[in-house]
Scaffold this active site. Structure first.
Site, short mmCIF file in Angstrom:
data_model
loop_
_atom_site.label_atom_id
_atom_site.label_comp_id
_atom_site.label_asym_id
_atom_site.label_seq_id
_atom_site.Cartn_x
_atom_site.Cartn_y
_atom_site.Cartn_z
N GLU A 1 37.49 25.43 20.87
CA GLU A 1 36.37 24.89 21.90
C GLU A 1 36.89 24.75 23.37
O GLU A 1 36.33 24.36 24.16
CB GLU A 1 35.69 23.62 21.42
CG GLU A 1 35.02 23.75 20.06
CD GLU A 1 34.34 22.87 19.70
OE1 GLU A 1 34.14 21.53 20.38
OE2 GLU A 1 33.40 23.08 18.85
N SER B 1 41.79 24.77 15.01
CA SER B 1 41.31 23.59 15.38
C SER B 1 40.30 23.71 16.65
O SER B 1 40.57 24.60 17.18
CB SER B 1 42.29 22.53 15.69
OG SER B 1 42.76 22.77 16.98
N LYS B 2 39.48 22.64 16.79
CA LYS B 2 38.37 22.71 17.80
C LYS B 2 39.23 22.73 19.14
O LYS B 2 38.49 23.32 20.00
CB LYS B 2 37.33 21.53 17.75
CG LYS B 2 36.58 21.70 16.22
CD LYS B 2 35.18 20.85 16.54
CE LYS B 2 34.27 21.49 15.30
NZ LYS B 2 33.12 21.14 15.62
N ARG B 3 40.22 22.12 19.22
CA ARG B 3 41.00 22.03 20.38
C ARG B 3 40.78 23.30 21.10
O ARG B 3 40.90 23.67 22.21
CB ARG B 3 42.11 21.38 20.03
CG ARG B 3 42.78 20.85 21.55
CD ARG B 3 44.20 20.16 21.40
NE ARG B 3 45.11 20.64 22.02
CZ ARG B 3 46.33 20.72 21.48
NH1 ARG B 3 46.45 20.42 20.17
NH2 ARG B 3 47.41 21.39 22.04
N TYR B 4 41.56 24.26 20.10
CA TYR B 4 41.63 25.77 20.90
C TYR B 4 40.41 26.56 20.87
O TYR B 4 39.92 27.05 21.94
CB TYR B 4 42.80 26.49 20.05
CG TYR B 4 44.25 25.62 20.39
CD1 TYR B 4 44.68 25.72 21.72
CD2 TYR B 4 44.92 25.28 19.46
CE1 TYR B 4 45.87 24.98 21.75
CE2 TYR B 4 46.03 24.75 19.62
CZ TYR B 4 46.56 24.67 20.96
OH TYR B 4 47.83 24.21 21.15
#
Ligand code: GLU
Length: 487
Positions: A262, A257-260
């Site tokens: 990015e 996921s982008k959370r990690y």
């Protein structure tokens, strides 16, 4: 170009090892790029080769010097030192122009005047018929002279590389033999004009000019490799060896996921992850060490904790994995706590500096970190864990009460503790207090003592706290506890 030449072997053994990381400065340094940089750096250091940083800033609209700065600072923080001046593609336009012109002159590339709308219409038509979209090659027909004239006059155009219909095979160090059918590719756009190359072309020129021996990059670039190989062939360049690192996946194997992904590296740093832990974590995203044998038990195990120097010794690109690498934040936290434990105390104090309130005295920090070191998962945890040493939190008198005991009994015990602290200046307070605790019941003495000293439901043990606070301050805190119970 014969298909023979296309399957010629990669860089001969013995060629000097030179690798590169080639970030586009269109965002801050992220985990994926940092990992690719690490693998390149380890490979270079392991083999006594050169590690090169090349900033791919040909996309002028999306590139920004502030991102270049962030990326380079991230490499510096991780200690991924590079061996030559940083290269910037924007400073090498004359070089690309030379090779674009060469391809145009040899009629291996041509100007294309098709409009966006026209191309889109053709694309849709192919898709509707169930074919993969591919450029028709219409502008191949225009004579070179006429095309040059039209381009000079300012007619909107781009430059395409004539992709020959052939099979391209290369051997990926991690994935083995990979074959592509170039007839599916269509003539690739290589430049907006002779001084504005696009990614695939600039990479080919630079890898050649910089004598890159091994291209180690993310799996997302596999599809670019056949195009790049065809351009190398057209220009008579030697082919580097390739290694495509696996994608980074989330624990459920979906795309991370982008959370990690990015989360920029500087954010991990600000959260209190050590560079040693980041390196250790990133290298395990796609690589496994050779198993080792525990001499004492004979057990075979896979080592998990690595120092950078240890990694240079054990790193072997051939042990990189094909399948996606699972990102596991608990693992990162665990590795971080392990690396925090193995830092020596003065180094840990130095690393903590940027996380601490300015008014925390150094000596007290040094004493507190000895007590809290084992509990820290991140450097930033320290402020929360050790805050009570510097300022007694406000707490309810009720917290001082041990189980069924009455406030009066607790008060009596605290009074007794107060006299001990007053009387036994030079003696070992711990022994005296333990005697009291043994005669009056441990919980009834040690619990209120610990709460009085820390103001918290949970904290290190009272004697550890006393070591940090010193006798004077401990006594002050006991007085405060007594006052709380009295009122
Ligand atoms: N500039 C490319 C990127 O940031 C890397 C190109 C390459 O490694 O060949 O993904």
């Amino acid at each position: 170009m014969s298909s023979d030449s296309i399957s010629k072997p990669a860089a001969p053994i013995g060629r000097r090892i030179r690798v590169r990381i080639a970030p586009s400065p269109t965002g801050p340094l992220h985990l994926g790029t940092a990992r690719t940089a690490l693998f390149n750096w380890l490979f270079a250091r392991k083999h006594g080769g050169a590690f090169i940083v090349r900033i791919e800033d040909t996309d002028l609209e999306r590139s920004d010097p502030k991102y270049e700065k962030d990326i380079l600072e991230g490499f510096k923080w991780l200690g991924l030192d590079w061996d030559e001046e940083v290269y910037r593609q924007s400073e090498r336009l004359a070089l690309y122009e030379k090779y674009i012109t060469e391809l145009l002159d040899k009629k291996l590339a041509y100007y294309c005047f098709c409009s966006k709308e026209q191309l889109e219409e053709e694309r849709q038509a192919l898709l509707a018929q169930g074919y993969p979209p591919k450029y028709s090659g219409r502008c191949r027909q225009i004579s070179a002279d006429e095309a040059a004239k039209r381009a000079r006059k300012g007619e909107a155009s781009i430059i395409r590389f004539k992709v020959p219909e052939t099979k391209i095979t290369f051997t990926d160090i991690i994935r083995g033999k990979i074959t592509f059918d170039s007839s599916l590719i269509g003539d690739t756009v290589i430049a907006k004009n002779t001084r504005a190359p696009l990614y695939n072309f600039a990479v080919v020129v630079d890898d050649y000019e910089m004598k890159i021996s091994h291209v180690i990059r993310g799996e997302d670039h596999i599809a670019n490799t056949p195009k790049q190989i065809l351009m190398q062939e057209a220009l008579g360049f030697e082919r580097p060896q390739y290694a495509h690192l696996p994608l980074i996946l989330s624990p459920d194997r979906s795309k991370l996921s982008k959370r990690y992904l990015e989360t920029s590296l500087s954010d991990y740093r600000k959260e209190g992850y050590l560079l040693e832990a980041m390196i250790n974590f990133m290298v395990l995203l796609g690589w496994h060490p050779a198993p080792e044998k525990d001499e004492a038990t004979g057990r075979i195990f896979e080592p998990e904790i690595f120092s950078k120097n240890g990694l240079i010794k054990s790193f072997d690109l051939k042990r990189a994995q094909k399948q996606g690498a699972i990102f596991n934040i608990e693992k990162l936290e665990w590795l971080n706590s392990q690396h925090i434990k193995s830092l020596d105390n003065s180094e840990l104090a130095k690393r903590l500096e940027e996380f601490l309130p300015r008014d925390w005295p150094k000596e007290k920090v040094a004493a507190a970190l000895v007590v809290e070191k084992e509990r820290m998962k991140k450097l930033s945890d320290f402020v929360e864990l050790a805050g009570f040493f510097f300022k007694l939190p406000d707490y309810e008198a009720q917290l001082l009460i041990w189980k069924e005991m009455s406030a009066a009994q607790i008060l009596e015990n605290l009074e007794e503790l107060k006299s001990i602290f007053r009387a036994y200046e030079a003696l070992n307070i711990e022994d005296v207090i333990m005697k009291l605790a043994d005669s009056r019941g441990r919980g009834g003495v040690l619990w209120p003592l610990r709460v009085a000293l820390s103001g918290k439901q949970a904290s290190p043990g009272p004697f550890d706290i006393i070591k940090v606070l010193g006798r004077e301050e401990a006594l002050e805190r006991i007085k405060i506890a007594i006052k709380k119970l009295e009122s």
